[in-house]
Scaffold this active site. Structure first.
Site, short mmCIF file in Angstrom:
data_model
loop_
_atom_site.label_atom_id
_atom_site.label_comp_id
_atom_site.label_asym_id
_atom_site.label_seq_id
_atom_site.Cartn_x
_atom_site.Cartn_y
_atom_site.Cartn_z
N GLU A 43 -10.32 9.04 -4.82
CA GLU A 43 -9.64 8.56 -6.03
C GLU A 43 -10.66 7.97 -6.98
O GLU A 43 -10.98 6.78 -6.94
CB GLU A 43 -8.55 7.53 -5.73
CG GLU A 43 -7.72 7.21 -6.99
CD GLU A 43 -6.74 6.05 -6.82
OE1 GLU A 43 -6.08 5.96 -5.78
OE2 GLU A 43 -6.67 5.22 -7.75
N HIS A 54 -11.87 8.27 -11.25
CA HIS A 54 -11.24 8.65 -12.52
C HIS A 54 -12.26 8.96 -13.60
O HIS A 54 -13.41 8.51 -13.53
CB HIS A 54 -10.31 7.54 -12.98
CG HIS A 54 -9.25 7.21 -11.98
ND1 HIS A 54 -8.31 8.13 -11.57
CD2 HIS A 54 -9.01 6.09 -11.26
CE1 HIS A 54 -7.52 7.57 -10.66
NE2 HIS A 54 -7.93 6.34 -10.45
N HIS A 101 -0.29 9.09 -8.32
CA HIS A 101 -1.05 7.89 -8.71
C HIS A 101 -0.13 6.96 -9.50
O HIS A 101 0.74 7.42 -10.24
CB HIS A 101 -2.24 8.34 -9.57
CG HIS A 101 -3.17 7.23 -9.93
ND1 HIS A 101 -2.96 6.41 -11.02
CD2 HIS A 101 -4.31 6.81 -9.33
CE1 HIS A 101 -3.95 5.53 -11.07
NE2 HIS A 101 -4.78 5.75 -10.06
N ASP A 156 -11.36 4.12 -6.12
CA ASP A 156 -10.69 3.86 -7.40
C ASP A 156 -11.76 3.57 -8.46
O ASP A 156 -11.61 2.67 -9.29
CB ASP A 156 -9.67 2.70 -7.31
CG ASP A 156 -8.55 2.85 -8.35
OD1 ASP A 156 -8.65 3.75 -9.21
OD2 ASP A 156 -7.58 2.08 -8.29
#
Ligand code: MN
Length: 351
Positions: free
Chosen positions: A10, A12, A184, A310
């Site tokens: 995960e 981004h 998500h 993240d």
């Protein structure tokens, strides 16, 4: 312990084009920038007149960096690969007229990045579920033509949930292509947001609202019977399963109680935990809290957990170190660090 290969499932990114698109909008959601008294810059995503989520310029720049700066951070943290999704809020909150076009452009832009760094970045497609058939076609294009390994959907679709059968062509396609969908968190739907708003995005966001929103979404999917229809469907949840491993037994107990005549009830044929254990993977994104990790580990087992940071909202190096320190055997750490992701994403190599 010898360092293990690590895949952050995960992470981004943003594209300049997507940022500019949000900035140019004159209705919510929209994006602006603001400076504090020390000259620090923030980007603010406005969901409505009273609710915004902010991020520092440094985070925004790291989201936009899909090259050397990101790779340097990954190398320093011992992260071999990142599975990347467009930073939330994504196309799910845009108008139907713009969302599919923006999603396609984002996938094309990210494809160029995966072409450049095929052994470092895994693509998770951006979709516009507002048009389910078109989104399913885009998922197919992203997987077959662009080599993406799945898709990312940010929880509610302008207030709607994916248990509505009109969205099921997306899941049918994901099952057929044998690729996972990362569900998500995003800002809560308007119907659940109100009690949070007095305390802003701090309460409505990562500290509680995001998990409550996404867990509700998952339970709606399970209750709808979607996993009976698509038993091969794989969903990935961040943040150690958004609280669900902790609630698992209580959820089952509720499901086992017979409803009174005329009462609405779940349609699924198996108890909810059966689906969580067979159709879901949870990731460690932003959740390196040992008691929570052990709860997920004991409730679901090492085969159902994947390492995630993240990035860039959390620190890759610290996350990697915390993962290495979890009180479990090396064999299970290896599954969590990369083997489960290798299998799920069908990666061409492993070490
Ligand atoms: Mn995230």
């Amino acid at each position: 312990m010898i360092p293990m290969k690590k895949i952050d499932v995960e992470a981004h990114f943003l594209t300049e084009e997507y940022v500019n698109h949000l900035m140019a909008r004159n209705t919510f959601p929209k994006l602006d920038t603001v400076e504090d008294e020390n000259g620090g810059k923030f980007q603010r995503i406005w969901y409505g007149p009273d609710l915004c989520q902010s991020r520092t310029d440094s985070v925004t720049n790291r989201l936009l960096d899909l090259g050397e700066g990101r790779l340097k951070e990954m190398d320093a943290a011992g992260i071999d690969m990142q599975a990347l999704s467009l930073c939330s809020p994504g196309c799910e909150i845009l108008n139907i007229a713009e969302s599919a076009v923006v999603a396609r452009k984002t996938n094309d832009a990210f494809y160029q990045v995966t072409k450049k760094y095929p052994d470092r970045f895994i693509g998770l497609a951006t979709l516009a579920p507002q048009e389910p058939k078109r989104a399913a076609d885009e998922l197919e294009r992203a997987v077959k033509e662009l080599g993406f390994k799945g898709a990312n959907i940010n929880s509610n679709i302008r207030g709607a949930y994916l248990d509505d059968q009109k969205y099921w062509p997306i899941f049918e396609k994901a099952e057929k292509l044998d690729v996972p969908i990362y569900l998500h968190p995003t800002m809560l739907s308007s119907s659940t947001l109100k009690p949070y708003t007095s305390y802003g995005a701090i309460l409505a966001g990562p500290s509680l609202g995001f998990a409550a929103e996404t867990a509700l979404h998952v339970m709606r999917l399970i209750c709808s019977g979607i996993f009976d229809k698509y038993p091969g469907l794989n969903i990935i949840l961040g943040h150690l399963g958004e609280g669900l491993p902790f609630w698992l037994n209580r959820i089952d107990l509720g499901w086992l109680k017979p409803p009174s005549p005329g009462e609405a009830k779940p349609i699924c044929v198996r108890k909810p935990s059966d689906y969580i254990k067979s159709n879901f993977f949870v990731t460690t994104s932003g959740m390196f809290f040992e008691p929570a990790f052990l709860c997920a580990y004991l409730a679901l087992g090492a085969d159902r957990i994947m390492f995630a940071v993240d990035y860039p909202f959390e620190d890759s190096r610290l996350s990697g170190q915390l993962m290495d320190r979890m009180p479990i055997c090396d064999k299970d750490k290896e599954k969590i660090s990369h083997l489960n992701a290798d299998t799920l994403f069908k990666l061409p190599f492993s070490r």
